[in-house]
Design an enzyme around this catalytic site. Structure first.
Site, PDB file in Angstrom:
ATOM      1  N   TYR A 141       0.823  -1.222   0.000  1.00  0.00           N
ATOM      2  CA  TYR A 141       0.000   0.000   0.000  1.00  0.00           C
ATOM      3  C   TYR A 141       0.854   1.268   0.000  1.00  0.00           C
ATOM      4  CZ  TYR A 141      -4.084  -2.939   1.087  1.00  0.00           C
ATOM      5  OH  TYR A 141      -5.093  -3.885   1.060  1.00  0.00           O
ATOM      6  N   LYS A 191       3.346 -15.352   1.786  1.00  0.00           N
ATOM      7  CA  LYS A 191       3.241 -16.076   0.512  1.00  0.00           C
ATOM      8  C   LYS A 191       4.672 -16.397   0.083  1.00  0.00           C
ATOM      9  CE  LYS A 191       0.690 -17.562  -2.914  1.00  0.00           C
ATOM     10  NZ  LYS A 191      -0.127 -18.767  -2.787  1.00  0.00           N
ATOM     11  N   ASP A 223      -3.201 -18.052   1.207  1.00  0.00           N
ATOM     12  CA  ASP A 223      -4.378 -18.692   0.612  1.00  0.00           C
ATOM     13  C   ASP A 223      -4.923 -19.768   1.556  1.00  0.00           C
ATOM     14  OD1 ASP A 223      -1.906 -19.801   0.098  1.00  0.00           O
ATOM     15  OD2 ASP A 223      -2.394 -20.552  -1.890  1.00  0.00           O
ATOM     16  N   ASP A 247      -5.358  -6.793   5.775  1.00  0.00           N
ATOM     17  CA  ASP A 247      -6.572  -6.066   5.410  1.00  0.00           C
ATOM     18  C   ASP A 247      -7.672  -7.067   5.053  1.00  0.00           C
ATOM     19  OD1 ASP A 247      -8.291  -4.120   4.621  1.00  0.00           O
ATOM     20  OD2 ASP A 247      -7.149  -3.446   2.877  1.00  0.00           O
ATOM     21  N   ASP A 251     -11.028  -8.652   7.662  1.00  0.00           N
ATOM     22  CA  ASP A 251     -12.447  -8.523   7.323  1.00  0.00           C
ATOM     23  C   ASP A 251     -13.139  -9.881   7.326  1.00  0.00           C
ATOM     24  OD1 ASP A 251     -12.271  -5.821   7.189  1.00  0.00           O
ATOM     25  OD2 ASP A 251     -13.256  -5.643   5.242  1.00  0.00           O
TER      26      ASP A 251
END
Ligand code: NAD
Length: 358
Positions: A141, A191, A223, A247, A251
């Site tokens: 980001y 990852k 994943d 992020d 959620d």
């Protein structure tokens, strides 16, 4: 020595839910030995109305000096048309960045009696208590270079996923410290099978982990972590991960618990000082109607006590009081499913204060 808490009620339902949190802090002061002073300061749209800025210099100064900051929410339609840098949300973003709050802590707690509100089977979520520690000021980001450029007659969008060892190290340390106050298990999510930045992430978290031998460390690809969160969420204690993965995963975790009105959060920096806030916004649709659920704000007080004021017993007391009022059947509209007693914001706050002494 007396600790200082700065209260930033903000806009919409912010002042209502912070008002109930203040009742709880007041009760802890008068009956349970908490030594803390509270000061109010404006932020967001109401600060803009008062001073022309969403984060007045005086508010920032008070926050810098405080041991902890409790925020309600900012924003609302009234301020939608003003220039972007003066919008209420910019005040909050500026506060997080000026205080260098690089670690975002988001617990997901599912109370057994509320588990029917989850989108998963109650058996999978009842009793869920997991914490996501998300790196907040680095990663893709913020990485450079970034942009959209023209090449061979088409546009190419690009971003950079970059983490330095020092950035990984400080978030990993924070996660282990958080885990040490919980069930001492950290799962680092990356990852590393594809990304070099994740390989460095995994190596660095592993190295930091050797300083916290009382905590168990595991690694998981992102994943798989997403799948495990909806398959068997109770396997996790603390998940530590980078900005974008955090992020998304936070959620998913929030959704497991059913209601946005129940979830607190903390943003922490180098010092023990932190910014504590419900994850919900200013909810203009219900503001001023005594309908807002104040439990996310009250649970933010529990996080504040635990992480910034070093008062774990009082934090436990607040969490137990919330669990008790849920067990007793107190329900604001957002968590009312036809059973229990429907109550307003103030009545819910009063019920928690009463339950503190039981
Ligand atoms: P929101 O979280 O304010 O509301 C979403 C829905 O959830 C609404 O129906 C609302 O009534 C309900 N809700 C939220 N909190 C609740 C509570 N405590 N009790 C009961 N119901 C609750 O999100 P939104 O509608 O997308 O945004 C409204 C405003 O809040 C916008 O201006 C947005 O920018 C701002 N916002 C601020 C923050 C923050 O201050 N951290 C976060 C998100 C959104």
């Amino acid at each position: 020595m007396s600790k200082s808490i700065v209260l930033l009620p903000g806009d919409g339902i912010g002042p209502e839910v912070v008002g109930e949190a203040v009742k709880v802090i007041g009760a802890l002061k008068s009956r349970h030995g908490l030594d803390a002073e509270m000061r109010h300061a404006p932020i967001g749209g109401s600060a803009y109305d008062e001073t022309g800025e969403p984060l007045p210099e005086r508010t920032l100064e008070l926050c810098r000096e405080a041991d902890a900051i409790l925020l309600g929410a900012v924003g609302g339609r009234k301020w939608d048309a003003i220039d972007y840098p003066l919008r209420p949300e910019q005040g909050l973003l500026a506060l997080r960045s000026k205080l260098e709050l690089f670690a975002n802590l988001r617990p997901a707690i599912a109370y057994a009696r509320l588990s029917p509100a989850s989108s998963l089977h109650p058996r999978l979520v009842a009793g869920l208590d997991l914490m996501i520690v998300r790196e907040l000021t680095g990663g893709i980001y913020f990485g450079e270079p970034r942009g959209i450029r023209e090449e061979d007659g088409e546009r190419i969008g690009f971003n950079t996923l970059v983490y330095s060892e020092s950035e990984i190290e400080r978030i990993a340390r924070k996660a282990f410290k958080v885990a040490a106050k919980r069930r001492c298990r950290v799962c680092s999510v990356d990852k590393a099978n594809v990304l070099e930045s994740s390989r460095l992430w995994r190596e660095t978290v592993g190295r930091v982990g050797r300083d916290f031998m009382n905590c168990e460390l595991t690694h998981m690809y992102v994943d798989n972590a997403a799948m495990q969160l909806v398959r068997e969420p109770k396997q996790f204690d603390v998940i530590v991960t980078g900005n974008m993965f955090g992020d998304i995963l936070s959620d998913i975790a929030a959704q497991l618990t059913g209601s946005i009105g129940m979830l607190p959060s903390a943003s922490l920096g180098k010092r023990s000082q932190g910014l504590y806030e419900p994850i919900h916004g200013s909810a203009p649709d219900i503001a001023g109607q005594d309908k807002a659920n104040p439990l996310a704000a009250i649970l933010s007080v529990a996080m504040l006590l635990r992480h910034s004021l070093d008062e774990p017993d009082l934090a436990d007391r607040v969490q137990s009081a919330v669990a008790r009022v849920i067990e007793q059947g107190c329900r604001t509209s957002d968590i009312y499913r036809g059973d229990g007693k429907r109550v307003g914001t103030r009545e819910m706050g009063d019920a928690v204060v009463t339950a503190l002494v039981e």
